[in-house]
Design a protein around this motif. Structure first.
Motif, PDB file in Angstrom:
ATOM      1  N   ARG A   1      62.031  57.170  67.225  1.00  0.00           N
ATOM      2  CA  ARG A   1      61.287  55.937  66.966  1.00  0.00           C
ATOM      3  C   ARG A   1      61.637  55.384  65.577  1.00  0.00           C
ATOM      4  NH1 ARG A   1      57.203  54.928  70.684  1.00  0.00           N
ATOM      5  NH2 ARG A   1      56.841  56.654  72.135  1.00  0.00           N
ATOM      6  N   ARG A   2      61.759  56.269  64.609  1.00  0.00           N
ATOM      7  CA  ARG A   2      62.146  55.805  63.276  1.00  0.00           C
ATOM      8  C   ARG A   2      63.552  55.234  63.285  1.00  0.00           C
ATOM      9  NH1 ARG A   2      59.214  60.562  61.707  1.00  0.00           N
ATOM     10  NH2 ARG A   2      61.127  61.788  61.591  1.00  0.00           N
ATOM     11  N   ALA A   3      64.455  55.894  64.001  1.00  0.00           N
ATOM     12  CA  ALA A   3      65.840  55.405  64.059  1.00  0.00           C
ATOM     13  C   ALA A   3      65.918  54.038  64.737  1.00  0.00           C
ATOM     14  CB  ALA A   3      66.707  56.421  64.807  1.00  0.00           C
ATOM     15  N   LEU A   4      65.181  53.868  65.831  1.00  0.00           N
ATOM     16  CA  LEU A   4      65.168  52.568  66.508  1.00  0.00           C
ATOM     17  C   LEU A   4      64.563  51.506  65.605  1.00  0.00           C
ATOM     18  CD1 LEU A   4      65.621  50.791  68.967  1.00  0.00           C
ATOM     19  CD2 LEU A   4      63.461  51.660  69.924  1.00  0.00           C
ATOM     20  N   ALA A   5      63.531  51.867  64.844  1.00  0.00           N
ATOM     21  CA  ALA A   5      62.926  50.906  63.916  1.00  0.00           C
ATOM     22  C   ALA A   5      63.937  50.439  62.875  1.00  0.00           C
ATOM     23  CB  ALA A   5      61.709  51.533  63.240  1.00  0.00           C
TER      24      ALA A   5
ATOM     25  N   LEU B   1      54.519  57.753  62.744  1.00  0.00           N
ATOM     26  CA  LEU B   1      53.583  58.377  61.825  1.00  0.00           C
ATOM     27  C   LEU B   1      52.450  59.074  62.572  1.00  0.00           C
ATOM     28  CD1 LEU B   1      53.108  55.979  58.778  1.00  0.00           C
ATOM     29  CD2 LEU B   1      53.979  58.313  58.790  1.00  0.00           C
ATOM     30  N   ALA B   2      52.008  58.459  63.656  1.00  0.00           N
ATOM     31  CA  ALA B   2      50.969  59.100  64.464  1.00  0.00           C
ATOM     32  C   ALA B   2      51.474  60.418  65.049  1.00  0.00           C
ATOM     33  CB  ALA B   2      50.519  58.156  65.577  1.00  0.00           C
ATOM     34  N   LEU B   3      52.766  60.465  65.400  1.00  0.00           N
ATOM     35  CA  LEU B   3      53.352  61.681  65.952  1.00  0.00           C
ATOM     36  C   LEU B   3      53.678  62.709  64.871  1.00  0.00           C
ATOM     37  CD1 LEU B   3      55.804  59.995  68.484  1.00  0.00           C
ATOM     38  CD2 LEU B   3      53.752  61.300  69.077  1.00  0.00           C
ATOM     39  N   ASP B   4      54.062  62.218  63.685  1.00  0.00           N
ATOM     40  CA  ASP B   4      54.490  63.102  62.604  1.00  0.00           C
ATOM     41  C   ASP B   4      53.894  62.593  61.293  1.00  0.00           C
ATOM     42  OD1 ASP B   4      55.743  64.881  60.957  1.00  0.00           O
ATOM     43  OD2 ASP B   4      57.764  64.071  61.201  1.00  0.00           O
ATOM     44  N   PRO B   5      52.603  62.835  61.061  1.00  0.00           N
ATOM     45  CA  PRO B   5      51.935  62.247  59.890  1.00  0.00           C
ATOM     46  C   PRO B   5      52.344  62.849  58.557  1.00  0.00           C
ATOM     47  CG  PRO B   5      50.448  63.701  61.096  1.00  0.00           C
ATOM     48  CD  PRO B   5      51.684  63.590  61.925  1.00  0.00           C
TER      49      PRO B   5
ATOM     50  N   ALA C   1      47.264  56.133  52.096  1.00  0.00           N
ATOM     51  CA  ALA C   1      47.131  57.155  53.145  1.00  0.00           C
ATOM     52  C   ALA C   1      48.242  58.199  53.005  1.00  0.00           C
ATOM     53  CB  ALA C   1      47.157  56.508  54.515  1.00  0.00           C
ATOM     54  N   GLY C   2      49.466  57.719  52.725  1.00  0.00           N
ATOM     55  CA  GLY C   2      50.572  58.652  52.555  1.00  0.00           C
ATOM     56  C   GLY C   2      50.376  59.547  51.355  1.00  0.00           C
ATOM     57  N   THR C   3      49.824  59.012  50.276  1.00  0.00           N
ATOM     58  CA  THR C   3      49.573  59.816  49.076  1.00  0.00           C
ATOM     59  C   THR C   3      48.553  60.915  49.364  1.00  0.00           C
ATOM     60  OG1 THR C   3      50.051  57.914  47.651  1.00  0.00           O
ATOM     61  CG2 THR C   3      48.827  59.743  46.684  1.00  0.00           C
ATOM     62  N   ARG C   4      47.516  60.572  50.118  1.00  0.00           N
ATOM     63  CA  ARG C   4      46.522  61.577  50.452  1.00  0.00           C
ATOM     64  C   ARG C   4      47.078  62.641  51.385  1.00  0.00           C
ATOM     65  NH1 ARG C   4      43.274  56.881  50.921  1.00  0.00           N
ATOM     66  NH2 ARG C   4      43.552  56.930  53.207  1.00  0.00           N
ATOM     67  N   ARG C   5      47.959  62.217  52.303  1.00  0.00           N
ATOM     68  CA  ARG C   5      48.458  63.147  53.318  1.00  0.00           C
ATOM     69  C   ARG C   5      49.577  64.027  52.788  1.00  0.00           C
ATOM     70  NH1 ARG C   5      47.029  64.796  58.694  1.00  0.00           N
ATOM     71  NH2 ARG C   5      48.765  66.110  59.281  1.00  0.00           N
ATOM     72  N   CYS C   6      50.490  63.424  52.038  1.00  0.00           N
ATOM     73  CA  CYS C   6      51.690  64.140  51.621  1.00  0.00           C
ATOM     74  C   CYS C   6      51.665  64.546  50.155  1.00  0.00           C
ATOM     75  CB  CYS C   6      52.927  63.282  51.900  1.00  0.00           C
ATOM     76  SG  CYS C   6      53.099  62.766  53.616  1.00  0.00           S
TER      77      CYS C   6
ATOM     78  N   ALA D   1      56.871  61.838  54.801  1.00  0.00           N
ATOM     79  CA  ALA D   1      56.500  60.998  53.663  1.00  0.00           C
ATOM     80  C   ALA D   1      57.245  59.663  53.637  1.00  0.00           C
ATOM     81  CB  ALA D   1      56.737  61.761  52.363  1.00  0.00           C
ATOM     82  N   SER D   2      58.564  59.689  53.885  1.00  0.00           N
ATOM     83  CA  SER D   2      59.341  58.458  53.761  1.00  0.00           C
ATOM     84  C   SER D   2      58.925  57.407  54.773  1.00  0.00           C
ATOM     85  CB  SER D   2      60.828  58.755  53.903  1.00  0.00           C
ATOM     86  OG  SER D   2      61.126  59.249  55.200  1.00  0.00           O
ATOM     87  N   ALA D   3      58.333  57.833  55.904  1.00  0.00           N
ATOM     88  CA  ALA D   3      57.896  56.861  56.908  1.00  0.00           C
ATOM     89  C   ALA D   3      56.775  55.978  56.361  1.00  0.00           C
ATOM     90  CB  ALA D   3      57.441  57.573  58.180  1.00  0.00           C
ATOM     91  N   TYR D   4      55.909  56.520  55.510  1.00  0.00           N
ATOM     92  CA  TYR D   4      54.859  55.706  54.896  1.00  0.00           C
ATOM     93  C   TYR D   4      55.469  54.610  54.036  1.00  0.00           C
ATOM     94  CZ  TYR D   4      51.420  59.242  56.293  1.00  0.00           C
ATOM     95  OH  TYR D   4      50.618  60.090  57.020  1.00  0.00           O
TER      96      TYR D   4
END
Length: 295
Positions: A234-238, A258-262, A290-295, A265-268
Motif C-alpha cells: 500500500r505504501r509503494a502504490l501510494a 498505518l492502520a495495518l502497521d502503526p 500521533a506518530g510521535t506518541r506511537r514511535c 515511523a516514516s509513514a506518518y
C-alpha cells in the motif's frame, strides 16, 4: 496474544516442576539443572535480541550435558563444604557465569558478527548465507560481499530461500539505480516464489522507476487486492500515485498502511506531507503528533 500466554504458562509450570525436582534430589535434580541451563540459554538470547536486534536463537545445546554434569559435581562439592563456605562459592560461580554470559553477548554487537560466525561454523546453510549477505548490505554497506554470500548460498537453497536471495540481489541493483536489471532479477526471483508479495512489490517499483509506471501500478494494485493485509505494498502504490499527483487516493492508502502497521515511523511523515499538499495543515499536525506518541 494467546500463544504468548500459553507459552508463559507452560514455562511457569515447567519451572515449578524443576524446583520440585531439585528439592527431591537424584535424577530429578539433574533434570532441574538441565532445565535451568536451557532457561539460561534463552535468557542470553533475549538479552541479545533486546540490545542488538539479533534474531538468532543460540541455546548451546551441545554443551548442555557436560554443563549438567558440572552442576551435579558442584552440588556434591558444595554439600561437602561447611555451611559458611557454600554461599560464597555459589555466589562466586554465579558471578562468573553472569560475566561470561555478558561477554558472550558482547560478541554479537551486530547481526553481521553473529551471522559471520554461523556461516563459519556451518558454511553449507543457505539461510545463514542469506542473512550474512543482508548484514553486509544493510549493516556494513558492502554490496560486493553481500552478493558473494548470496552466490555461495544459492546452489544449496530451497525455492523459498532462492527467491529471497535473488530478490536481495535485485534490491542491491535498485540501490545502484540499475532499474531495468533489477526488474529482470526480480522476475527470476518470482519464478522461485511467484506469489511472494515483497518480491512482486519490488518488481513493481522497479518497473515504475525504469519508465514502465503503468505496469508497476497495475502489479501493485493486484498485490493490494490479493494481500489486503500487506502494508508495504500500500505504501509503494501510494508513492507511485504521488508521482502521478493522485493525492487523495495516495493519502487513503498511506492511512490504511498505518492502520495495518502503526509502528512504521516514516509513514506518518509521508501522510503528513500529503495532508500539507492537500491543504490540511491541522490534520498533518495531528498525524505527526500521533506518530510521535506511537514511535
Amino acid at each position: 496474544g494467546g500463544a504468548f500466554v500459553l507459552g508463559a504458562l507452560l514455562l511457569s509450570a515447567l519451572s515449578v516442576l524443576a524446583v520440585l525436582g531439585w528439592r527431591r534430589g537424584g535424577w530429578a535434580r539433574l533434570a532441574a539443572l538441565a532445565w535451568a541451563w536451557w532457561l539460561l540459554g534463552q535468557a542470553a538470547t533475549i538479552l541479545i535480541f533486546l540490545s542488538d536486534h539479533v534474531m538468532e536463537h543460540r541455546v548451546y545445546l551441545s554443551v548442555a550435558v557436560p554443563a549438567v554434569f558440572a552442576g551435579w559435581v558442584l552440588v556434591r562439592v558444595a554439600g561437602a563444604l561447611p555451611s559458611w563456605g557454600r554461599g560464597p562459592l555459589l555466589a562466586a560461580l554465579a558471578s562468573a557465569a553472569a560475566l561470561r554470559c555478558g561477554a558472550r553477548s558482547a560478541d554479537y554487537r551486530s547481526s553481521w558478527a553473529l551471522w559471520r560466525e554461523v556461516v563459519r561454523d556451518s558454511p553449507s546453510k543457505a539461510g545463514a548465507r542469506l542473512n550474512l549477505g543482508q548484514a553486509y548490505d544493510v549493516d556494513m554497506g558492502d554490496p560486493i560481499r553481500a552478493v558473494l554470500q548470496y552466490s555461495k548460498g544459492l546452489p544449496r537453497a530451497n525455492p523459498a530461500f532462492r527467491a529471497m536471495i535473488i530478490n536481495n540481489v535485485g534490491n542491491i541493483q535498485m540501490a545502484q539505480r540499475r532499474y531495468a536489471e533489477a526488474v529482470e532479477t526480480f522476475t527470476l526471483a518470482l519464478r522461485e516464489d511467484p506469489r511472494h508479495p515483497d518480491i512482486r512489490m519490488n518488481r513493481a517499483l522497479g518497473l515504475s522507476l525504469s519508465g514502465r509506471a503503468a505496469e508497476g501500478e497495475a502489479e501493485l494494485r493486484a498485490v493490494v487486492a490479493e494481500r489486503p493485509g500487506h502494508a508495504p505494498s500500500r505504501r509503494a502504490l501510494a508513492r507511485i500515485l504521488m508521482d502521478r499527483n493522485v493525492l487523495p487516493e495516495a493519502a487513503a492508502l498511506l492511512k490504511q498502511s498505518l492502520a495495518l502497521d502503526p509502528d512504521h515511523a516514516s509513514a506518518y511523515v509521508e501522510v503528513a506531507e500529503l495532508e500539507m499538499r492537500l491543504g490540511q495543515a491541522a490534520s498533518a499536525l495531528a498525524v505527526l503528533e500521533a506518530g510521535t506518541r506511537r514511535c
